[in-house]
Motif scaffolding. Structure first.
Motif, short mmCIF file in Angstrom:
data_model
loop_
_atom_site.label_atom_id
_atom_site.label_comp_id
_atom_site.label_asym_id
_atom_site.label_seq_id
_atom_site.Cartn_x
_atom_site.Cartn_y
_atom_site.Cartn_z
N GLY A 222 0.78 -1.22 0.00
CA GLY A 222 0.00 0.00 0.00
C GLY A 222 0.81 1.28 0.00
O GLY A 222 0.26 2.37 -0.11
N THR A 223 2.12 1.17 0.09
CA THR A 223 2.99 2.35 0.10
C THR A 223 3.50 2.63 -1.32
O THR A 223 3.83 1.71 -2.06
CB THR A 223 4.17 2.14 1.05
N THR A 224 3.56 3.91 -1.67
CA THR A 224 4.02 4.31 -3.00
C THR A 224 5.51 4.64 -2.95
O THR A 224 5.97 5.33 -2.03
CB THR A 224 3.24 5.53 -3.50
N TYR A 225 6.24 4.14 -3.96
CA TYR A 225 7.69 4.34 -4.00
C TYR A 225 8.09 4.94 -5.35
O TYR A 225 7.42 4.75 -6.37
CB TYR A 225 8.41 3.01 -3.81
N PRO B 212 2.72 -4.24 -9.52
CA PRO B 212 2.32 -3.10 -8.70
C PRO B 212 0.83 -3.16 -8.36
O PRO B 212 0.04 -3.76 -9.08
CB PRO B 212 2.65 -1.89 -9.60
N GLU B 213 0.49 -2.53 -7.28
CA GLU B 213 -0.90 -2.54 -6.82
C GLU B 213 -1.82 -1.97 -7.90
O GLU B 213 -1.57 -0.90 -8.44
CB GLU B 213 -1.03 -1.71 -5.54
N ARG C 192 7.29 5.43 -10.65
CA ARG C 192 6.50 5.42 -9.41
C ARG C 192 5.54 4.23 -9.42
O ARG C 192 4.90 3.96 -10.44
CB ARG C 192 5.72 6.73 -9.28
N THR D 21 3.01 1.59 -6.52
CA THR D 21 2.51 1.29 -5.19
C THR D 21 2.62 -0.21 -4.96
O THR D 21 2.12 -1.01 -5.77
CB THR D 21 1.05 1.74 -5.02
#
Length: 333
Positions: free
Chosen positions: A224-227, A257-258, A303, A305
């Motif tokens: 759930g975190t975006t990088y 990725p999500e 980018r 998530t």
């Protein structure tokens, strides 16, 4: 396309050769039949394809020569055997640059192959070949005096992304007199029997397509975190470089990725572009003339998530680009 069909004495087709906007010469090898000790007659038929309606009787835009194979270098070396070289346009609407990139696939002699060109002023002349031997020169149409010779120019090279084989190129921005015709000669200062493929253009800049693959370092992520990751794409030469598409690949199903989405930010831009669902590529469509070219060289940002927690591994991006072949000198004809 101009097609040459060769028929034997029995009326059976022996072989075919063809030339189009890209391939300017081709050949048919007539082999002597074992035990034959007499003259043998072949019949030649010239036609156009895909439809013969394009053929014009008396058309002098093509040449046919025959002789011993050992003399193949010299079949088209006379200026009187020259063909017209169309003006080169960098057409983004198609990867076929308007049929104006003649490609030679026969040996080249030290006398060379001649082309007749018409110019509008300063034009870019680009010779690309499979090695660094070939050169070109410009001659006055009336006196045949050499006005420019690339013999002293240092060839540059650019690597094919797939085969890793270099393409060599030499060229110049030449200040022609507008509205004047010249002869252009492609020659080999040290000829041998090698079949060196080459392309010669006069007009606008010639583009070269390729791709670069960049690995994204492994990292620990939380679901759930975006990088964001950044990476640089260096120029492959001194010319401007534009992106055609970028792909995000290499992750397993577990590390998608999500939501199946990722975003990139191209060099010099402040906005992010996101992929379509289930598509691993983002299309920039450089070759579409209705799109604005996007710079490819410089710092990119990626980018995503994370869909789960753990160590995210095995990721890489691939950028497909088009770059202008340059690094030339400016010369006075």
């Amino acid at each position: 396309m101009i097609v040459l069909d060769v028929y034997d004495e029995n009326g059976e087709k022996y072989d075919t050769a063809c030339c189009d906007g890209q391939n300017i010469n081709d050949k048919v090898v007539l082999k002597k039949t074992d035990g034959m000790n007499r003259e043998y007659t072949y019949k030649l038929k010239v036609r156009t394809a895909p439809s013969e309606e394009y053929y014009v009787d008396g058309d002098s835009s093509f040449r046919i020569a025959y002789g011993e194979s050992s003399q193949l270098h010299y079949f088209f070396e006379e200026v009187y055997d020259s063909i017209d070289l169309p003006y080169y346009h960098t057409v983004r609407g198609t990867r076929e640059e308007n049929g104006t990139e003649p490609v030679g696939r026969l040996p080249v002699s030290d006398f060379g192959n001649y082309y007749r060109i018409s110019t509008n002023g300063t034009e870019r002349v680009t010779l690309t070949s499979s090695d660094d031997h070939l050169r070109f020169k410009i001659l006055d149409e009336r006196t045949l005096r050499t006005l420019f010779d690339s013999a002293e120019l240092l060839p540059l090279s650019i690597e094919n992304s797939t085969t890793k084989i270099p393409t060599y190129y030499v060229g110049a921005d030449i200040n022609f007199e507008a509205g004047t015709s010249y002869y252009l000669c492609v020659y080999d200062p040290n000829p041998n029997s090698t079949y060196r493929s080459y392309a010669i253009t006069v007009g606008e800049p010639k583009m070269f397509s390729g791709y670069r693959t960049i690995n994204i370092p492994d990292r620990t992520v939380s679901a759930g975190t975006t990088y964001t990751a950044t990476f640089d794409l260096d120029r492959v030469n001194d010319g401007p470089m534009y992106v055609d598409k970028i792909g995000y690949h290499g992750y397993s199903v577990d590390w998608a990725p999500e939501g199946g989405h990722f975003s990139v930010r191209s060099p010099g831009k402040s906005t992010w572009v996101t992929n379509s669902l289930y598509h691993s590529n983002i299309e920039y469509n450089y070759w579409d003339p209705d799109t604005v070219p996007v710079r490819a060289d410089g710092e990119w940002s990626l980018r995503f998530t994370a869909a789960k927690s753990g160590t995210c591994t095995g990721r890489w991006v691939r950028i497909f680009y088009a770059t202008e072949l340059c690094g030339y000198n400016t010369a006075q004809s």
